[in-house]
Design a protein around this motif. Sequence first.
Motif, PDB file in Angstrom:
ATOM      1  N   ASP A  65       0.906  -1.185   0.117  1.00  0.00           N
ATOM      2  CA  ASP A  65      -0.142  -0.014  -0.093  1.00  0.00           C
ATOM      3  C   ASP A  65       1.123   1.165  -0.082  1.00  0.00           C
ATOM      4  OD1 ASP A  65      -2.413  -1.612   0.189  1.00  0.00           O
ATOM      5  OD2 ASP A  65      -2.286  -1.486   2.378  1.00  0.00           O
ATOM      6  N   LEU A  66       0.368   2.281  -0.558  1.00  0.00           N
ATOM      7  CA  LEU A  66       1.163   3.474  -0.820  1.00  0.00           C
ATOM      8  C   LEU A  66       0.284   4.658  -1.130  1.00  0.00           C
ATOM      9  CD1 LEU A  66       4.388   4.479  -0.826  1.00  0.00           C
ATOM     10  CD2 LEU A  66       4.177   4.228  -3.164  1.00  0.00           C
ATOM     11  N   ILE A  67       0.683   5.926  -0.387  1.00  0.00           N
ATOM     12  CA  ILE A  67       0.114   7.252  -0.745  1.00  0.00           C
ATOM     13  C   ILE A  67       1.320   8.134  -0.669  1.00  0.00           C
ATOM     14  CG2 ILE A  67      -1.352   8.988   0.076  1.00  0.00           C
ATOM     15  CD1 ILE A  67      -3.204   6.949   1.381  1.00  0.00           C
ATOM     16  N   VAL A  68       1.387   8.785  -2.008  1.00  0.00           N
ATOM     17  CA  VAL A  68       2.634   9.607  -1.987  1.00  0.00           C
ATOM     18  C   VAL A  68       1.876  11.113  -2.165  1.00  0.00           C
ATOM     19  CG1 VAL A  68       4.680  10.580  -3.544  1.00  0.00           C
ATOM     20  CG2 VAL A  68       3.956   8.029  -3.102  1.00  0.00           C
ATOM     21  N   PRO A  69       2.330  11.797  -1.258  1.00  0.00           N
ATOM     22  CA  PRO A  69       1.853  13.305  -1.307  1.00  0.00           C
ATOM     23  C   PRO A  69       2.548  14.053  -2.554  1.00  0.00           C
ATOM     24  CG  PRO A  69       2.321  12.768   1.002  1.00  0.00           C
ATOM     25  CD  PRO A  69       3.100  11.835  -0.196  1.00  0.00           C
ATOM     26  N   GLN A  70       1.651  14.942  -2.817  1.00  0.00           N
ATOM     27  CA  GLN A  70       2.281  16.058  -3.858  1.00  0.00           C
ATOM     28  C   GLN A  70       3.315  16.812  -3.458  1.00  0.00           C
ATOM     29  OE1 GLN A  70      -0.675  17.920  -6.302  1.00  0.00           O
ATOM     30  NE2 GLN A  70       0.557  19.631  -6.657  1.00  0.00           N
ATOM     31  N   GLY A  71       4.517  16.987  -3.948  1.00  0.00           N
ATOM     32  CA  GLY A  71       5.556  17.809  -3.866  1.00  0.00           C
ATOM     33  C   GLY A  71       6.475  17.311  -2.680  1.00  0.00           C
ATOM     34  N   SER A  72       6.310  16.034  -2.544  1.00  0.00           N
ATOM     35  CA  SER A  72       7.334  15.351  -1.436  1.00  0.00           C
ATOM     36  C   SER A  72       8.301  14.653  -2.309  1.00  0.00           C
ATOM     37  CB  SER A  72       6.556  14.388  -0.606  1.00  0.00           C
ATOM     38  OG  SER A  72       5.783  13.189  -1.423  1.00  0.00           O
ATOM     39  N   VAL A  73       9.349  14.402  -1.387  1.00  0.00           N
ATOM     40  CA  VAL A  73      10.335  13.263  -1.567  1.00  0.00           C
ATOM     41  C   VAL A  73      10.143  11.846  -0.932  1.00  0.00           C
ATOM     42  CG1 VAL A  73      12.919  12.754  -2.047  1.00  0.00           C
ATOM     43  CG2 VAL A  73      11.842  15.045  -2.345  1.00  0.00           C
ATOM     44  N   TYR A  74       9.716  11.051  -1.709  1.00  0.00           N
ATOM     45  CA  TYR A  74       9.395   9.754  -0.934  1.00  0.00           C
ATOM     46  C   TYR A  74      10.511   8.667  -1.181  1.00  0.00           C
ATOM     47  CZ  TYR A  74       5.831   6.529   0.919  1.00  0.00           C
ATOM     48  OH  TYR A  74       5.382   5.637   1.813  1.00  0.00           O
ATOM     49  N   GLY A  75      10.514   7.926  -0.206  1.00  0.00           N
ATOM     50  CA  GLY A  75      11.915   6.703  -0.378  1.00  0.00           C
ATOM     51  C   GLY A  75      10.928   5.388  -0.303  1.00  0.00           C
ATOM     52  N   VAL A  76      11.391   4.756  -1.337  1.00  0.00           N
ATOM     53  CA  VAL A  76      11.133   3.206  -1.121  1.00  0.00           C
ATOM     54  C   VAL A  76      12.322   2.553  -0.711  1.00  0.00           C
ATOM     55  CG1 VAL A  76       9.929   1.349  -2.353  1.00  0.00           C
ATOM     56  CG2 VAL A  76       9.129   3.439  -2.781  1.00  0.00           C
ATOM     57  N   LEU A  77      12.599   2.190   0.336  1.00  0.00           N
ATOM     58  CA  LEU A  77      13.617   1.431   0.923  1.00  0.00           C
ATOM     59  C   LEU A  77      13.790  -0.028   0.970  1.00  0.00           C
ATOM     60  CD1 LEU A  77      14.451   4.132   3.563  1.00  0.00           C
ATOM     61  CD2 LEU A  77      14.863   4.285   1.046  1.00  0.00           C
ATOM     62  N   GLY A  78      14.855  -0.745   1.079  1.00  0.00           N
ATOM     63  CA  GLY A  78      14.731  -2.156   1.131  1.00  0.00           C
ATOM     64  C   GLY A  78      16.127  -2.486   0.600  1.00  0.00           C
ATOM     65  N   PRO A  79      16.405  -3.855   1.016  1.00  0.00           N
ATOM     66  CA  PRO A  79      17.882  -4.503   0.808  1.00  0.00           C
ATOM     67  C   PRO A  79      17.438  -4.865  -0.642  1.00  0.00           C
ATOM     68  CG  PRO A  79      16.187  -5.897   2.106  1.00  0.00           C
ATOM     69  CD  PRO A  79      15.839  -4.607   2.305  1.00  0.00           C
ATOM     70  N   ASN A  80      18.680  -5.364  -1.157  1.00  0.00           N
ATOM     71  CA  ASN A  80      18.439  -5.941  -2.580  1.00  0.00           C
ATOM     72  C   ASN A  80      17.766  -7.125  -2.613  1.00  0.00           C
ATOM     73  OD1 ASN A  80      20.586  -4.140  -3.544  1.00  0.00           O
ATOM     74  ND2 ASN A  80      22.183  -5.369  -3.150  1.00  0.00           N
ATOM     75  N   GLY A  81      16.883  -7.317  -3.449  1.00  0.00           N
ATOM     76  CA  GLY A  81      15.925  -8.522  -3.584  1.00  0.00           C
ATOM     77  C   GLY A  81      14.650  -8.151  -2.750  1.00  0.00           C
ATOM     78  N   ALA A  82      14.392  -6.910  -2.361  1.00  0.00           N
ATOM     79  CA  ALA A  82      13.114  -7.029  -1.520  1.00  0.00           C
ATOM     80  C   ALA A  82      11.999  -6.483  -2.389  1.00  0.00           C
ATOM     81  CB  ALA A  82      13.591  -5.660  -0.596  1.00  0.00           C
ATOM     82  N   GLY A  83      11.906  -6.143  -3.646  1.00  0.00           N
ATOM     83  CA  GLY A  83      10.869  -5.810  -4.241  1.00  0.00           C
ATOM     84  C   GLY A  83      10.774  -4.627  -4.706  1.00  0.00           C
ATOM     85  N   LYS A  84      11.830  -3.638  -4.564  1.00  0.00           N
ATOM     86  CA  LYS A  84      11.502  -2.228  -4.799  1.00  0.00           C
ATOM     87  C   LYS A  84      11.264  -2.027  -6.457  1.00  0.00           C
ATOM     88  CE  LYS A  84      15.808  -1.172  -3.213  1.00  0.00           C
ATOM     89  NZ  LYS A  84      16.150  -2.306  -2.878  1.00  0.00           N
ATOM     90  N   THR A  85      12.362  -2.717  -7.324  1.00  0.00           N
ATOM     91  CA  THR A  85      12.069  -2.253  -8.671  1.00  0.00           C
ATOM     92  C   THR A  85      10.717  -2.650  -9.195  1.00  0.00           C
ATOM     93  OG1 THR A  85      14.576  -2.125  -8.902  1.00  0.00           O
ATOM     94  CG2 THR A  85      13.241  -2.708 -11.037  1.00  0.00           C
ATOM     95  N   THR A  86      10.295  -3.946  -8.621  1.00  0.00           N
ATOM     96  CA  THR A  86       9.113  -4.562  -9.323  1.00  0.00           C
ATOM     97  C   THR A  86       7.928  -3.473  -8.783  1.00  0.00           C
ATOM     98  OG1 THR A  86       9.830  -6.794  -9.070  1.00  0.00           O
ATOM     99  CG2 THR A  86       7.500  -6.507  -8.947  1.00  0.00           C
ATOM    100  N   THR A  87       8.044  -2.976  -7.457  1.00  0.00           N
ATOM    101  CA  THR A  87       6.830  -2.041  -7.098  1.00  0.00           C
ATOM    102  C   THR A  87       7.009  -0.680  -7.980  1.00  0.00           C
ATOM    103  OG1 THR A  87       7.189  -3.022  -4.797  1.00  0.00           O
ATOM    104  CG2 THR A  87       6.329  -0.871  -5.015  1.00  0.00           C
ATOM    105  N   LEU A  88       8.052  -0.268  -8.013  1.00  0.00           N
ATOM    106  CA  LEU A  88       8.036   0.916  -8.867  1.00  0.00           C
ATOM    107  C   LEU A  88       7.473   0.744 -10.228  1.00  0.00           C
ATOM    108  CD1 LEU A  88      11.602   2.832  -8.094  1.00  0.00           C
ATOM    109  CD2 LEU A  88       9.137   3.078  -7.031  1.00  0.00           C
TER     110      LEU A  88
END
Length: 311
Positions: free
Chosen positions: A32-55
Amino acid sequence: MAMAVAHTADPVIVAKGLVKRFGGRRVVDGFDLIVPQGSVYGVLGPNGAGKTTTLRMLLGIIEPDTGERHLLGMRHPRDASDRVGYLPEERGLYPAMKARDAIAFMGALRGLPWREGRARAATLLETAGLGHAADDKIRKLSKGMAQLVQLLGSIVHQPDLLVLDEPFSGLDPVNQERLESLILAERDRGATIVLSTHVMAHAQRLCDRLAIIAHGKQRFEGTVAEARGTLPQQVHYVPNSPREGLREQLPADARPDGDGWRFELPHSGIEALLKRLIDLGYGISGLSIERPGLHEAFVRIVGEAAAEPSE
């Protein structure tokens, strides 16, 4: 350090229950994710955590197995693609292109006229300290310079949303600093930035909010301060007289740190302990009470996830 942002407009990204499987394994499991307008939002995790797939799911590059997402108000993210800048983890530029033309070309793919793109590219290169390389072919640039050129290509059309997948990977400290400046300039322009990284120092300086992923599941969501607040404050104590018997007077978790000791701030406070140390003649040469950094919080959160049984 990221500045506080007032979020009054509709969120730029809303995602609910995103799930993606590859080969029977859930690479992303209920995100789940809500990214506010005008923010810098980080998606963090170790290698293989699923970050790229999520993006990639958020951008509509791949489709989730279940769940839904809205990007810039669009039910189908690719309908908003001209308003998005994307720097993928796998870099790719035409090596025979000149730097300025490569940036203009990427802008043209998003609907920016070629002449305007070349003019903007020249300005961006100057701002990034790369004006001298405008007419150099990509193959002649260093890896860091080429990476910055690709980033400039992702912002040349002045997107409303900028998505950066591991943007600091492989950059030397000088180019990392340049990249941080570019990200903050885009935020100040009014863009919303989503970035994935496993380097916590960048996230701590840049991000207004962040999500931490481990094993495909979201383990934390909130501000940097809230993430750091998941750990107790640390005391660094340096005695005046470091004679024998001091260790027995300190909390059980105390450990040597330089010329002093480090331990968690007791629940009852520090006053009683300091009075005892002074009365016993150890004195105080130095004392600081600090909140652990994002790196320590990340390690704790991800470590707890690693301890959980996997499917």
